[in-house]
Design a protein around this motif. Structure first.
Motif, PDB file in Angstrom:
ATOM      1  N   GLN A 126     -14.019  -1.403   9.449  1.00 20.83           N
ATOM      2  CA  GLN A 126     -13.861  -1.802  10.855  1.00 20.83           C
ATOM      3  C   GLN A 126     -12.964  -0.796  11.543  1.00 20.83           C
ATOM      4  N   ASN A 127     -13.454  -0.266  12.632  1.00 21.68           N
ATOM      5  CA  ASN A 127     -12.748   0.827  13.289  1.00 21.68           C
ATOM      6  C   ASN A 127     -11.787   0.305  14.363  1.00 21.68           C
ATOM      7  N   ALA A 128     -10.509   0.523  14.128  1.00 21.06           N
ATOM      8  CA  ALA A 128      -9.503   0.013  15.055  1.00 21.06           C
ATOM      9  C   ALA A 128      -9.527   0.759  16.382  1.00 21.06           C
ATOM     10  N   PHE A 129     -10.187   1.931  16.411  1.00 20.13           N
ATOM     11  CA  PHE A 129     -10.178   2.727  17.640  1.00 20.13           C
ATOM     12  C   PHE A 129     -11.433   2.537  18.478  1.00 20.13           C
TER      13      PHE A 129
ATOM     14  N   GLU B 243      11.441   1.767   9.267  1.00 15.08           N
ATOM     15  CA  GLU B 243      10.316   2.696   9.388  1.00 15.08           C
ATOM     16  C   GLU B 243      10.538   3.611  10.589  1.00 15.08           C
ATOM     17  N   ARG B 244       9.509   4.410  10.933  1.00 16.46           N
ATOM     18  CA  ARG B 244       9.665   5.419  11.976  1.00 16.46           C
ATOM     19  C   ARG B 244       9.858   4.812  13.368  1.00 16.46           C
ATOM     20  N   GLY B 245      10.703   5.470  14.140  1.00 14.09           N
ATOM     21  CA  GLY B 245      10.987   4.985  15.486  1.00 14.09           C
ATOM     22  C   GLY B 245       9.810   5.123  16.429  1.00 14.09           C
ATOM     23  N   ASN B 246       9.002   6.192  16.230  1.00 11.28           N
ATOM     24  CA  ASN B 246       7.894   6.404  17.174  1.00 11.28           C
ATOM     25  C   ASN B 246       6.857   5.287  17.088  1.00 11.28           C
ATOM     26  N   GLU B 247       6.811   4.620  15.920  1.00 10.82           N
ATOM     27  CA  GLU B 247       5.857   3.509  15.804  1.00 10.82           C
ATOM     28  C   GLU B 247       6.282   2.348  16.693  1.00 10.82           C
ATOM     29  N   MET B 248       7.579   2.159  16.814  1.00 13.83           N
ATOM     30  CA  MET B 248       8.075   1.098  17.696  1.00 13.83           C
ATOM     31  C   MET B 248       7.803   1.467  19.150  1.00 13.83           C
TER      32      MET B 248
ATOM     33  N   SER C 252     -11.055   8.177   1.516  1.00 14.86           N
ATOM     34  CA  SER C 252     -12.449   8.353   1.922  1.00 14.86           C
ATOM     35  C   SER C 252     -12.682   7.779   3.321  1.00 14.86           C
ATOM     36  N   ARG C 253     -11.619   7.508   4.045  1.00 15.69           N
ATOM     37  CA  ARG C 253     -11.640   7.017   5.420  1.00 15.69           C
ATOM     38  C   ARG C 253     -12.363   5.677   5.551  1.00 15.69           C
ATOM     39  N   HIS C 254     -12.311   4.856   4.513  1.00 12.44           N
ATOM     40  CA  HIS C 254     -12.800   3.484   4.654  1.00 12.44           C
ATOM     41  C   HIS C 254     -11.622   2.641   5.119  1.00 12.44           C
ATOM     42  N   PHE C 255     -11.615   2.292   6.417  1.00 15.60           N
ATOM     43  CA  PHE C 255     -10.531   1.482   6.979  1.00 15.60           C
ATOM     44  C   PHE C 255     -11.073   0.172   7.507  1.00 15.60           C
ATOM     45  N   PRO C 256     -10.322  -0.915   7.474  1.00 13.00           N
ATOM     46  CA  PRO C 256      -9.042  -1.075   6.787  1.00 13.00           C
ATOM     47  C   PRO C 256      -9.222  -0.928   5.273  1.00 13.00           C
ATOM     48  N   ALA C 257      -8.288  -0.218   4.638  1.00 13.03           N
ATOM     49  CA  ALA C 257      -8.452   0.131   3.227  1.00 13.03           C
ATOM     50  C   ALA C 257      -8.055  -1.021   2.300  1.00 13.03           C
TER      51      ALA C 257
ATOM     52  N   GLY D 287       0.827  -1.198   0.000  1.00 11.60           N
ATOM     53  CA  GLY D 287       0.000   0.000   0.000  1.00 11.60           C
ATOM     54  C   GLY D 287       0.856   1.240   0.000  1.00 11.60           C
ATOM     55  N   GLY D 288       0.346   2.277  -0.634  1.00  7.85           N
ATOM     56  CA  GLY D 288       1.061   3.548  -0.700  1.00  7.85           C
ATOM     57  C   GLY D 288       1.115   4.212   0.663  1.00  7.85           C
ATOM     58  N   PHE D 289       1.691   5.392   0.686  1.00  7.02           N
ATOM     59  CA  PHE D 289       1.890   6.188   1.886  1.00  7.02           C
ATOM     60  C   PHE D 289       0.568   6.403   2.635  1.00  7.02           C
ATOM     61  N   GLY D 290       0.553   6.065   3.910  1.00  8.45           N
ATOM     62  CA  GLY D 290      -0.594   6.389   4.756  1.00  8.45           C
ATOM     63  C   GLY D 290      -1.861   5.599   4.488  1.00  8.45           C
ATOM     64  N   THR D 291      -1.761   4.426   3.852  1.00 14.30           N
ATOM     65  CA  THR D 291      -2.977   3.679   3.556  1.00 14.30           C
ATOM     66  C   THR D 291      -3.320   2.686   4.672  1.00 14.30           C
ATOM     67  N   GLY D 292      -2.420   2.493   5.621  1.00 14.39           N
ATOM     68  CA  GLY D 292      -2.785   1.655   6.770  1.00 14.39           C
ATOM     69  C   GLY D 292      -1.991   0.363   6.912  1.00 14.39           C
ATOM     70  N   LYS D 293      -0.786   0.298   6.364  1.00 11.35           N
ATOM     71  CA  LYS D 293       0.033  -0.920   6.506  1.00 11.35           C
ATOM     72  C   LYS D 293       0.396  -1.156   7.964  1.00 11.35           C
ATOM     73  N   THR D 294       0.938  -0.112   8.589  1.00 11.98           N
ATOM     74  CA  THR D 294       1.395  -0.248   9.965  1.00 11.98           C
ATOM     75  C   THR D 294       0.229  -0.558  10.899  1.00 11.98           C
ATOM     76  N   MET D 295      -0.861   0.157  10.674  1.00  8.89           N
ATOM     77  CA  MET D 295      -2.061  -0.027  11.491  1.00  8.89           C
ATOM     78  C   MET D 295      -2.563  -1.477  11.391  1.00  8.89           C
ATOM     79  N   THR D 296      -2.624  -2.001  10.174  1.00 11.72           N
ATOM     80  CA  THR D 296      -3.094  -3.379   9.992  1.00 11.72           C
ATOM     81  C   THR D 296      -2.170  -4.348  10.727  1.00 11.72           C
TER      82      THR D 296
HETATM   83  N1  LIG Z   1      -8.262  -0.040  10.794  1.00 14.97           N
HETATM   84  C1  LIG Z   1      -8.180   1.285  10.930  1.00 14.97           C
HETATM   85  N2  LIG Z   1      -9.098   1.937  11.676  1.00 14.97           N
HETATM   86  C2  LIG Z   1      -9.045   3.275  11.843  1.00 14.97           C
HETATM   87  N3  LIG Z   1      -8.106   4.052  11.292  1.00 14.97           N
HETATM   88  C3  LIG Z   1      -7.169   3.496  10.533  1.00 14.97           C
HETATM   89  C4  LIG Z   1      -7.156   2.065  10.299  1.00 14.97           C
HETATM   90  N4  LIG Z   1      -6.116   1.791   9.492  1.00 14.97           N
HETATM   91  C5  LIG Z   1      -5.508   2.956   9.236  1.00 14.97           C
HETATM   92  N5  LIG Z   1      -6.125   3.990   9.852  1.00 14.97           N
HETATM   93  C6  LIG Z   1      -5.757   5.413   9.782  1.00 14.97           C
HETATM   94  O1  LIG Z   1      -4.786   5.612   8.755  1.00 14.97           O
HETATM   95  C7  LIG Z   1      -3.640   6.270   9.265  1.00 14.97           C
HETATM   96  C8  LIG Z   1      -2.373   5.824   8.554  1.00 14.97           C
HETATM   97  O2  LIG Z   1      -2.141   4.459   8.791  1.00 14.97           O
HETATM   98  P1  LIG Z   1      -0.672   3.830   8.840  1.00 14.97           P
HETATM   99  O3  LIG Z   1       0.264   4.660   9.630  1.00 14.97           O
HETATM  100  O4  LIG Z   1      -0.863   2.411   9.244  1.00 14.97           O
HETATM  101  O5  LIG Z   1      -0.270   3.887   7.296  1.00 14.97           O
HETATM  102  P2  LIG Z   1       1.035   3.298   6.604  1.00 14.97           P
HETATM  103  O6  LIG Z   1       0.559   2.619   5.365  1.00 14.97           O
HETATM  104  O7  LIG Z   1       1.829   2.479   7.561  1.00 14.97           O
HETATM  105  O8  LIG Z   1       1.810   4.617   6.212  1.00 14.97           O
HETATM  106  P3  LIG Z   1       3.369   4.830   5.905  1.00 14.97           P
HETATM  107  O9  LIG Z   1       3.542   4.526   4.449  1.00 14.97           O
HETATM  108  O10 LIG Z   1       3.529   6.277   6.210  1.00 14.97           O
HETATM  109  O11 LIG Z   1       4.129   3.917   6.811  1.00 14.97           O
HETATM  110  C9  LIG Z   1      -3.670   5.925  10.743  1.00 14.97           C
HETATM  111  O12 LIG Z   1      -3.022   6.892  11.510  1.00 14.97           O
HETATM  112  C10 LIG Z   1      -5.149   5.865  11.072  1.00 14.97           C
HETATM  113  O13 LIG Z   1      -5.655   7.141  11.351  1.00 14.97           O
END
Ligand SMILES: Nc1ncnc2c1ncn2[C@@H]1O[C@H](COP(=O)(O)OP(=O)(O)OP(=O)(O)O)[C@@H](O)[C@H]1O
Ligand SMILES: [Mg+2]
Length: 407
Positions: free
Chosen positions: A322-325, A82-87, A241-246, A53-62
């Motif tokens: 599905q809302n991770a929060f 990747e970023r240290g703060n995530e660790m 469009s904030r559909h997560f997980p994307a 997935g591209g930048f900010g699409t939710g890889k780390t979150m998943t």
């Molecule tokens: N399952 C989820 N539920 C709610 N929000 C989510 C979910 N997945 C992702 N997000 C939102 O998307 C944002 C970016 O996700 P994340 O940091 O995982 O992206 P990434 O693909 O790892 O980005 P990067 O390429 O910068 O590492 C999160 O901060 C969160 O707000």
């Protein structure tokens, strides 16, 4: 009567796979509590999956979600370039979160390997193998281990940098020609195994891939795709469009579906796979109908097709999103996943009967039942699933109300 020295320490060269007795075929899923994964694109224990997935699409979150909620015994989390703060976040959050199965802090079953973006690339190349070897060490004790690697693209970049300094001949996009064989050797070390002492253990690998600009045709994504059997493609339009997980349902796939269908039918429901396929079919129908809608608008569609669009929306918003929060929605049991599908398909069945009787979609929509079913994920707490049975009665009421009003 001989004395033998036994130490708690073992030495092992990290680039070499630890030996096992034999490999078992995939048959048990790694349950993650994420609906789009468990129901739609499941991974087996001992399986391999990629999350591109591209930048900010939710890889780390998943990956964090899987590390938190999956039913593995041990989690190895490799933060690779990747970023240290995530660790830090993992370190802080996992210390507080409680593992629902053991009652201990989640951190107790988690090992972190940190090689953040500011650390040397040579160590980055090794960090992946360190994680793998640790995983195999626990697997040999009979545990189910899951590895998260975030991100394998940074690892491939480290390979590229090292190869450049060694003045090797570059191949596609400057990556070394052995990129593919390194990736395959990495994913090959996953598996459900009979260990040398006769017990069973598994290593599952879930690798994030971060292609530049979300372009899946670049070499790391393409080669990874050759070696993994599960592909969870993140889509930037969904993320925006904030559909997560994307994870896009049309571009993702799991080759484990057939291997696992026996488990689902034994442990969840004999109807599970059929229901899953029916949801998928509705989503596919929606996608082809959307082509028409884009050209000539939705108003001209006949009511049965309008109904397909409405139900597909219920599936997308109510089931896939599905809302991770959210405290209940962050992790959902297989039982709830199945019952949610059951309610959605019941709603479809009843609505279809109404439409067949000539009731217009506008009347059906006015009853608000579709919104009500979408909200199930928030309205039904995980510890009170009996509430779900009431929804079928609501749907029956809706059915009779519509008939009465239009008689
Ligand atoms: N399952 C989820 N539920 C709610 N929000 C989510 C979910 N997945 C992702 N997000 C939102 O998307 C944002 C970016 O996700 P994340 O940091 O995982 O992206 P990434 O693909 O790892 O980005 P990067 O390429 O910068 O590492 C999160 O901060 C969160 O707000
Ligand atoms: Mg990330």
């Amino acid at each position: 009567g001989t004395r033998k020295e036994l130490s708690m320490m073992q030495r092992w060269p990290i680039r070499v796979a630890r030996p096992t007795h034999q490999r078992y075929p995939a048959s048990v899923p790694l349950i993650t509590g994420q609906r789009i994964l468990d129901t739609m694109f499941p991974i087996a224990k001992g399986g391999t999956a990629a999350i591109p997935g591209g930048f900010g699409t939710g890889k780390t979150m998943t990956q964090h979600q899987i590390a938190k909620w999956s039913d593995a015994d041990i989690i190895i989390y490799i933060g690779c370039g990747e970023r240290g703060n995530e660790m830090t976040q993992v370190l802080e959050e996992f210390g507080e979160l409680v593992d629902p199965r053991s009652g201990n802090p989640l951190m107790d079953r988690t090992t972190l390997i940190a090689n953040t973006s500011n650390m040397p690339v040579a160590a980055r190349e090794a960090s992946i193998y360190t994680g793998l070897t640790l995983a195999e060490y626990y697997r040999d004790m009979g545990y189910d281990v899951a590895i998260m690697a975030d991100s394998t693209s940074r690892w491939a970049e480290a390979l590229r940098e090292l190869s450049g300094r060694l003045e090797e001949m570059p191949a596609e996009e400057g990556f070394p020609a052995y990129l593919a064989s390194r990736l395959s050797a990495f994913y090959e070390r996953a598996g459900m195994m009979q260990t040398l002492n006769g017990s069973t253990g598994s290593v599952s690998i879930i690798g994030a891939v971060s292609p530049q600009g979300g372009d899946f045709s670049e070499p790391v994504t393409q080669n990874t795709k050759r070696f993994v059997r599960c592909f969870w493609g993140l889509d930037k339009t969904l993320a925006y469009s904030r559909h997560f997980p994307a994870i896009h349902w049309l571009s993702s796939y799991s080759e484990y579906l057939n291997d696992l269908s026996g488990w689902y039918s034994d442990y969840v429901s004999p109807k599970f796979v059929d229901y899953r396929n029916r949801l998928m079919a509705l989503l596919n129908q929606e996608s082809s109908l959307m082509e028409i809608v884009k050209l000539i608008g939705g108003d001209v569609l006949p009511d049965d097709q309008k109904l397909v669009l409405e139900i597909a929306k219920v599936i997308r918003l109510g089931f896939l999103q599905q809302n991770a929060f959210h405290k209940d929605d962050t992790c959902v049991s297989m039982e709830k996943q199945f019952k949610m599908m059951d309610v959605i398909l019941y709603l479809y069945k009843k609505s279809r009967q109404l439409v067949a009787m000539g009731m217009p979609m506008s009347v059906l929509k006015a009853e608000g039942i579709y919104e009500k079913v979408i909200a199930i994920k928030y309205d039904v707490p995980n510890d009170n699933l009996q509430l779900l049975d009431l929804y079928k009665k609501d749907i029956d009421d809706f059915y009779h109300r519509v008939i009465e009003k239009n008689a």
